[in-house]
Design a protein around this motif. Sequence first.
Motif, PDB file in Angstrom:
ATOM      1  N   UNK A  48      95.460  95.991  68.674  1.00 28.48           N
ATOM      2  CA  UNK A  48      95.001  97.348  69.002  1.00 28.48           C
ATOM      3  C   UNK A  48      93.548  97.323  69.460  1.00 28.48           C
ATOM      4  N   UNK A  49      92.769  96.362  68.913  1.00 30.40           N
ATOM      5  CA  UNK A  49      91.340  96.272  69.242  1.00 30.40           C
ATOM      6  C   UNK A  49      90.864  94.872  68.875  1.00 30.40           C
ATOM      7  N   UNK A  50      89.854  94.385  69.582  1.00 39.78           N
ATOM      8  CA  UNK A  50      89.260  93.077  69.293  1.00 39.78           C
ATOM      9  C   UNK A  50      87.798  93.255  68.893  1.00 39.78           C
ATOM     10  N   UNK A  51      87.428  92.650  67.762  1.00 41.37           N
ATOM     11  CA  UNK A  51      86.029  92.572  67.334  1.00 41.37           C
ATOM     12  C   UNK A  51      85.572  91.167  67.666  1.00 41.37           C
ATOM     13  N   UNK A  52      84.626  91.042  68.586  1.00 41.07           N
ATOM     14  CA  UNK A  52      84.340  89.763  69.245  1.00 41.07           C
ATOM     15  C   UNK A  52      82.872  89.359  69.096  1.00 41.07           C
ATOM     16  N   UNK A  53      82.652  88.221  68.441  1.00 40.41           N
ATOM     17  CA  UNK A  53      81.299  87.680  68.313  1.00 40.41           C
ATOM     18  C   UNK A  53      80.857  87.088  69.653  1.00 40.41           C
ATOM     19  N   UNK A  54      79.630  87.358  70.033  1.00 42.73           N
ATOM     20  CA  UNK A  54      79.126  86.825  71.302  1.00 42.73           C
ATOM     21  C   UNK A  54      78.895  85.318  71.205  1.00 42.73           C
ATOM     22  N   UNK A  55      78.382  84.856  70.057  1.00 41.87           N
ATOM     23  CA  UNK A  55      78.043  83.440  69.914  1.00 41.87           C
ATOM     24  C   UNK A  55      79.126  82.635  69.236  1.00 41.87           C
ATOM     25  N   UNK A  56      80.145  82.235  69.984  1.00 45.24           N
ATOM     26  CA  UNK A  56      81.250  81.441  69.445  1.00 45.24           C
ATOM     27  C   UNK A  56      81.010  79.949  69.692  1.00 45.24           C
ATOM     28  N   UNK A  57      81.643  79.054  68.917  1.00 45.14           N
ATOM     29  CA  UNK A  57      81.391  77.623  69.072  1.00 45.14           C
ATOM     30  C   UNK A  57      81.883  77.017  70.384  1.00 45.14           C
ATOM     31  N   UNK A  58      82.974  77.551  70.959  1.00 47.40           N
ATOM     32  CA  UNK A  58      83.524  76.921  72.163  1.00 47.40           C
ATOM     33  C   UNK A  58      83.077  77.600  73.449  1.00 47.40           C
ATOM     34  N   UNK A  59      83.404  78.869  73.615  1.00 45.48           N
ATOM     35  CA  UNK A  59      82.942  79.639  74.778  1.00 45.48           C
ATOM     36  C   UNK A  59      82.322  80.932  74.289  1.00 45.48           C
ATOM     37  N   UNK A  60      81.448  81.528  75.084  1.00 47.84           N
ATOM     38  CA  UNK A  60      80.754  82.737  74.642  1.00 47.84           C
ATOM     39  C   UNK A  60      81.705  83.926  74.589  1.00 47.84           C
ATOM     40  N   UNK A  61      81.367  84.877  73.741  1.00 40.60           N
ATOM     41  CA  UNK A  61      82.154  86.096  73.673  1.00 40.60           C
ATOM     42  C   UNK A  61      82.160  86.845  74.988  1.00 40.60           C
ATOM     43  N   UNK A  62      81.057  86.748  75.736  1.00 44.29           N
ATOM     44  CA  UNK A  62      81.002  87.395  77.048  1.00 44.29           C
ATOM     45  C   UNK A  62      82.073  86.819  77.978  1.00 44.29           C
ATOM     46  N   UNK A  63      82.233  85.489  77.943  1.00 42.84           N
ATOM     47  CA  UNK A  63      83.256  84.852  78.762  1.00 42.84           C
ATOM     48  C   UNK A  63      84.653  85.219  78.285  1.00 42.84           C
ATOM     49  N   UNK A  64      84.830  85.302  76.977  1.00 36.59           N
ATOM     50  CA  UNK A  64      86.124  85.732  76.428  1.00 36.59           C
ATOM     51  C   UNK A  64      86.478  87.119  76.962  1.00 36.59           C
ATOM     52  N   UNK A  65      85.511  88.031  76.921  1.00 31.16           N
ATOM     53  CA  UNK A  65      85.761  89.397  77.390  1.00 31.16           C
ATOM     54  C   UNK A  65      86.066  89.414  78.880  1.00 31.16           C
ATOM     55  N   UNK A  66      85.325  88.620  79.649  1.00 31.29           N
ATOM     56  CA  UNK A  66      85.551  88.543  81.088  1.00 31.29           C
ATOM     57  C   UNK A  66      86.987  88.124  81.401  1.00 31.29           C
ATOM     58  N   UNK A  67      87.438  87.081  80.715  1.00 32.22           N
ATOM     59  CA  UNK A  67      88.781  86.574  80.949  1.00 32.22           C
ATOM     60  C   UNK A  67      89.848  87.497  80.367  1.00 32.22           C
ATOM     61  N   UNK A  68      89.522  88.124  79.259  1.00 40.41           N
ATOM     62  CA  UNK A  68      90.461  89.078  78.654  1.00 40.41           C
ATOM     63  C   UNK A  68      90.765  90.214  79.621  1.00 40.41           C
TER      64      UNK A  68
END
Length: 222
Positions: A48-68
Motif C-alpha cells: 500500500x505504501x513504501x517507507x524508504x531510507x535514502x542511504x541503503x547499503x547497495x543502491x540509494x533510496x533515490x535510485x530505488x524510487x526512480x526505478x520504482x
Amino acid sequence: MNKAILIVEDEAAIADSIAYALRKDGYEPLHITLGEQALASARATPPALMILDVGLPDISGLEVCRRLRQFSDVPVIFLTARSDEIDRIVGLEIGADDYVTKPFSPRELVARVRVILRRAGGPAVGAPAFELRAAEARVLYGGRPLDLTRYEYLLLKTLIEHPGHVLSRAQLMDRVWSDAPDTLDRTVDAHIKSLRAKIRAIDPAADPIQTHRGMGYSLPPA
C-alpha cells in the motif's frame, strides 16, 4: 484491502520501531534491508505504501524510487539522515510523497502514512475513530483510551452523541456543566483545547473537533 507497508531500512532498531507503530495502527509491515530486494518485492507483491531510507547499503533510496516509478505509483515516504533542501527537492521531484528526517517519532511517521493513504484512497485501516464506552465512562480514539477528566469526558461524550451537529457553548454548558451553574462559558474553550492535545498525543495529525466561529463545536458526521 491492502494493509501492507514495505519498510526499506538497513538499521534494524529504526525498522523495528516503525514496524511496531504500524502494527499498533492495524497495518502489516514488511522489513527489507536492500534496495534491489525492495524493487523485487514491490514488483511481485505491491504494498500500500513504501517507507524508504535514502542511504541503503547497495543502491540509494533515490535510485530505488526512480526505478520504482517505472512500474508502480505506490506512495513513497523517504527517510534520511540529511535535511539538505537539495536532497528533499530531488526526492520529491522523482516521485516521493513525503520526506522525514532522522531522528523522528514513529508515531508521527505512522500519522503521515495514514494521511497519504487517505489522500490516495488507500486503506482506511489506520483512520482513527472515537469509541464511546458509556458504561465504563471511557472514550477510545483509534483503539487507545483517552485519559480524560470528568468534564472532558462529558464534553467529548456529548459531541460524539451528536455527530455533524454544531453545539454552541451555551448548549454544551447546559449539558456538561449542569451541576456547576456559575462556570464561565470560556471553560468550554479550555476543555476543547485540552481534548485536542490529548487526541494529538495519540495521533499528531488529528484534529477531529471542528470549531465554528461564533457558533460552537462539532465532530464530523458519522
